[in-house]
Design an enzyme around this catalytic site. Structure first.
Site, short mmCIF file in Angstrom:
data_model
loop_
_atom_site.label_atom_id
_atom_site.label_comp_id
_atom_site.label_asym_id
_atom_site.label_seq_id
_atom_site.Cartn_x
_atom_site.Cartn_y
_atom_site.Cartn_z
N HIS A 103 -14.68 37.15 45.83
CA HIS A 103 -15.57 37.81 46.78
C HIS A 103 -14.67 38.37 47.89
CE1 HIS A 103 -18.11 34.45 45.27
NE2 HIS A 103 -19.15 35.23 45.48
N ASP A 153 -13.65 35.73 50.33
CA ASP A 153 -12.76 34.65 49.87
C ASP A 153 -11.32 34.98 50.21
OD1 ASP A 153 -14.99 33.74 48.44
OD2 ASP A 153 -14.34 34.70 46.59
C1 XUL Z 1 -23.56 31.24 42.93
C2 XUL Z 1 -22.62 31.92 42.04
C3 XUL Z 1 -21.69 32.88 42.69
C4 XUL Z 1 -21.43 34.09 41.86
C5 XUL Z 1 -20.65 35.15 42.57
O1 XUL Z 1 -24.42 30.39 42.30
O2 XUL Z 1 -22.58 31.65 40.86
O3 XUL Z 1 -20.51 32.22 43.00
O4 XUL Z 1 -20.76 33.75 40.69
O5 XUL Z 1 -21.21 35.54 43.76
#
Ligand code: XUL
Ligand code: CO
Length: 437
Positions: free
Chosen positions: A99, A102
């Site tokens: 992300h 992150d």
């Molecule tokens: C949350 C989840 C996230 C996604 C990416 O449940 O799985 O980490 O994978 O935003």
């Protein structure tokens, strides 16, 4: 060096007692004509491996993820890059997922955050060139910042919607810069808690508009990979719009997004939706939309997303069976969206988590290949529908029979024979004998 207690983790086979060796994952071993590493493009999830520190609703962190640098600084962001690449190299993991937030600490002003992202992505790119490690997918975190309390694409605020758009644009820029093969939308706050304050149609149409804009922008800057929706039914919201694979596929088709999007199926999300992992994979695959996988495991006794490293070999087997039968994941991979348990708080535990996950999926691959070679399950399913191969059944499939024809057929027979047995217990014993025989 953050993981100096290991060198490159070797494959030593199932009998090895070395805790820092693979028991089943043997990257170069050929399975059904391809090396394991090609069947299993594993990815490290930046947020869990380098971020999750054991914090939960009831207590502070138990694991030290500072990597020797003060939290909230670019020094820490770079230390995470160093630690992440060392970990991936030592484990033989060839991809990562991220992300935006992150990668760097988020600043109060989005322009400052974007500058930080430019800096860190230069740093990451240099590491990628040095190591050959690649980006599987990127995404924007549109759920943690307080401005997303009412959602991002589904927010009631046009200003919030613009900030979501700005984050998506930047995350797409980064994904393209890092050569990512996918871009994920996980709509954690795209949903609602009460209809007393919510216009569902309005919100869903706005999400679709945002996705359309993302596709147009992404394609305009040369992104050729898959856009992905990651379904999840609930948590943090009570009702999430991307409930499960079938719901997400319907949404994509309704809004003309199905040519650009596929699904990222997560095992833990499947059980929260009241399905199992395999069901979600099948629904995605049969619709040509199996894009990528978040490889983790939930707990059947808990109603939330525990994001455990996978160790259930049955689930991994049946997952790999679906993946092999779907012809593999083209742009996708197996992203360990998984974190250590709160009391597993050492760096050694991080490595154990990945060894467990990689071995479990390797075992799943080996087992699934055996099931395919055995062919009894496939042959059974095929035979089960054999009444549609000839006679009236064939006419139904050809589209040459009317409702009237079928009714006449039934009335001519007068009484209906029982269909053939489902033989579930026999098939389950075939499964066990192939796995353990
Ligand atoms: C949350 C989840 C996230 C996604 C990416 O449940 O799985 O980490 O994978 O935003
Ligand atoms: Co996920």
């Amino acid at each position: 060096m953050y993981f100096d207690f290991i060198n490159k983790v070797p494959y030593e086979g199932a009998k090895s007692k070395n805790p820092f060796s693979f028991k089943f994952y043997n990257a170069d071993q050929i399975v059904l004509g391809k090396p394991m590493r090609e069947h299993l493009p594993f990815a490290m999830a930046w947020w869990h491996a380098l971020g999750a520190d054991g914090v939960d609703m009831f207590g502070k962190s138990t694991a030290d993820k500072s990597f020797g640098a003060p939290a909230g600084t670019m020094e820490h962001a770079r230390a995470k890059v160093n630690a992440g690449f060392e970990l991936m190299q030592k484990l033989g993991i060839e991809y990562f997922c991220f992300h935006d937030v992150d990668l760097v600490p988020e600043a109060a002003d989005i322009n400052e955050t974007n500058d930080r992202l430019d800096q860190i992505s230069d740093y990451i790119l240099a590491k990628m060139r040095e190591t050959g490690i690649r980006c599987l997918w990127g995404t924007a975190n549109m759920f943690s910042n307080p401005r997303y309390m009412n959602g991002a694409g589904s927010s009631n605020s046009a200003q919030v919607y613009c900030f979501a758009a700005a984050q998506i644009k930047k995350a797409l820029d980064l994904t393209v810069k890092l050569g990512g093969r996918g871009y994920v939308f996980w709509g954690g706050r795209e949903g609602y808690d009460t209809l007393l304050n919510t216009d569902v149609r309005f919100e869903q149409e706005n999400i679709a508009r945002l996705m359309r804009m993302a596709v147009d922008y992404g394609r305009s800057i040369g992104f050729q990979g898959d856009f992905l929706i990651e379904p999840k039914p609930k948590e943090p919201m009570k009702h999430q719009y991307d409930f499960d694979a079938a719901t997400a596929i319907g949404f994509l088709r309704e809004h003309g997004l199905d040519q650009d999007f596929k699904l990222n199926i997560e095992a833990n999300h499947a059980i929260l939706a009241g399905h199992d992992f395999r069901h979600e994979l099948r629904i995605a695959a049969m619709n040509g939309m199996l894009g990528s996988i978040d490889a983790n495991q939930g707990d059947m006794l808990l109603g939330w997303d525990t994001d455990e490293f996978p160790f259930n070999a049955y689930d991994a087997t049946l997952c790999m069976y679906e993946v092999l039968k779907a012809g593999g994941l083209k742009n996708g991979g197996f992203n360990f969206d998984a974190k250590n348990r709160r009391p597993s708080n050492t760096r050694e535990d991080i490595v154990h988590g990945f060894i467990l996950g990689m071995d479990t999926f390797a075992l799943g691959l080996l087992n699934a290949a055996k099931l395919i070679e055995d062919n009894r399950l496939d042959a059974f399913v095929k035979e089960r529908y054999a009444s549609f191969n000839t006679g009236i059944g064939k006419k139904i499939l050809d589209g040459t029979a009317t409702l009237q024809d079928l009714s006449e057929h039934a009335c001519r027979l007068g009484q209906c024979e029982m269909p053939s047995s489902g033989n579930q217990e026999y098939l389950e014993s075939v499964l066990n004998s192939v796995l353990f025989g």
